[in-house]
Design a protein around this motif. Structure first.
Motif, PDB file in Angstrom:
ATOM      1  N   THR A  16       0.824  -1.212   0.000  1.00 39.24           N
ATOM      2  CA  THR A  16       0.000   0.000   0.000  1.00 39.24           C
ATOM      3  C   THR A  16       0.863   1.269   0.000  1.00 39.24           C
ATOM      4  O   THR A  16       0.322   2.375   0.036  1.00 39.24           O
ATOM      5  CB  THR A  16      -0.930   0.044   1.226  1.00 39.24           C
ATOM      6  N   SER A  41      -5.722   2.812   7.936  1.00 41.16           N
ATOM      7  CA  SER A  41      -6.685   2.733   6.841  1.00 41.16           C
ATOM      8  C   SER A  41      -7.550   1.511   7.125  1.00 41.16           C
ATOM      9  O   SER A  41      -7.043   0.481   7.587  1.00 41.16           O
ATOM     10  CB  SER A  41      -6.022   2.644   5.467  1.00 41.16           C
ATOM     11  N   GLU A  42      -8.831   1.642   6.890  1.00 43.62           N
ATOM     12  CA  GLU A  42      -9.760   0.548   7.166  1.00 43.62           C
ATOM     13  C   GLU A  42      -9.424  -0.704   6.360  1.00 43.62           C
ATOM     14  O   GLU A  42      -9.405  -1.809   6.912  1.00 43.62           O
ATOM     15  CB  GLU A  42     -11.206   0.998   6.909  1.00 43.62           C
TER      16      GLU A  42
END
Length: 165
Positions: free
Chosen positions: A110, A128-129
């Motif tokens: 990511t 971040s979810e």
């Protein structure tokens, strides 16, 4: 006031001794701002400062306790304070050490920053979810969201910029 370098860090005894008796005036930075060369900030004591740093800050970053300067009156020092932020904390079970590599891979995929946590089996990354869900699904890993102050000295990787795909 313009600050162009770091005089020292208050975590070192000799620096703390040098500035004993000075008022400490914190200057708040979000963790990702710590890698920027130019800033206009207001200290908690209301002092307006400009920060103009060299290229070294792009890879090293500012650290909690860095002394940016002494105010014009010589009474206070302006000190970096890294603000807490939301993070994903991944705890890897000691009997699943290979899961550390998997966590690092998923975070790296990511392009997010990755930090060592409080133990040898803990890694921390900005929140971040989707990443919370992904890391929590790895066998032997428990992931949760928590407000933390990133210790830039414990970084495995830091990316002050973001890639968009």
């Amino acid at each position: 006031m313009i600050c162009e370098n770091v005089i020292g860090n208050l975590t070192y005894e000799e620096v703390a001794a040098r500035f004993a008796g000075y008022e400490v005036d914190p200057v708040d930075f979000d963790w990702h701002e710590a890698f920027g060369k130019l800033h206009r900030k207001e200290s908690r004591g209301g002092r307006t400062i400009g920060v103009r740093l060299g290229d070294w800050v792009l890879s090293h970053g500012l650290r909690e306790g860095d002394v940016l300067g002494v105010d014009e009156k010589g009474a206070a020092i302006l000190v970096v304070h890294i603000l807490p932020c939301r993070a994903v904390v991944a705890d890897v079970a000691p009997d699943h050490p290979s899961s550390l590599a998997r966590v690092a891979y998923e975070v790296g995929n990511t392009h997010a920053a990755l930090f060592f946590g409080e133990s040898d089996f803990q890694l921390v990354t900005p929140y971040s979810e989707p990443l919370l869900t992904t890391l929590g699904a790895i066998h032997g890993v428990t992931a949760h969201a928590e407000d933390v102050t990133f210790d830039l000295g414990r970084s495995l990787s830091t990316t002050a910029h973001h890639h968009h795909h």
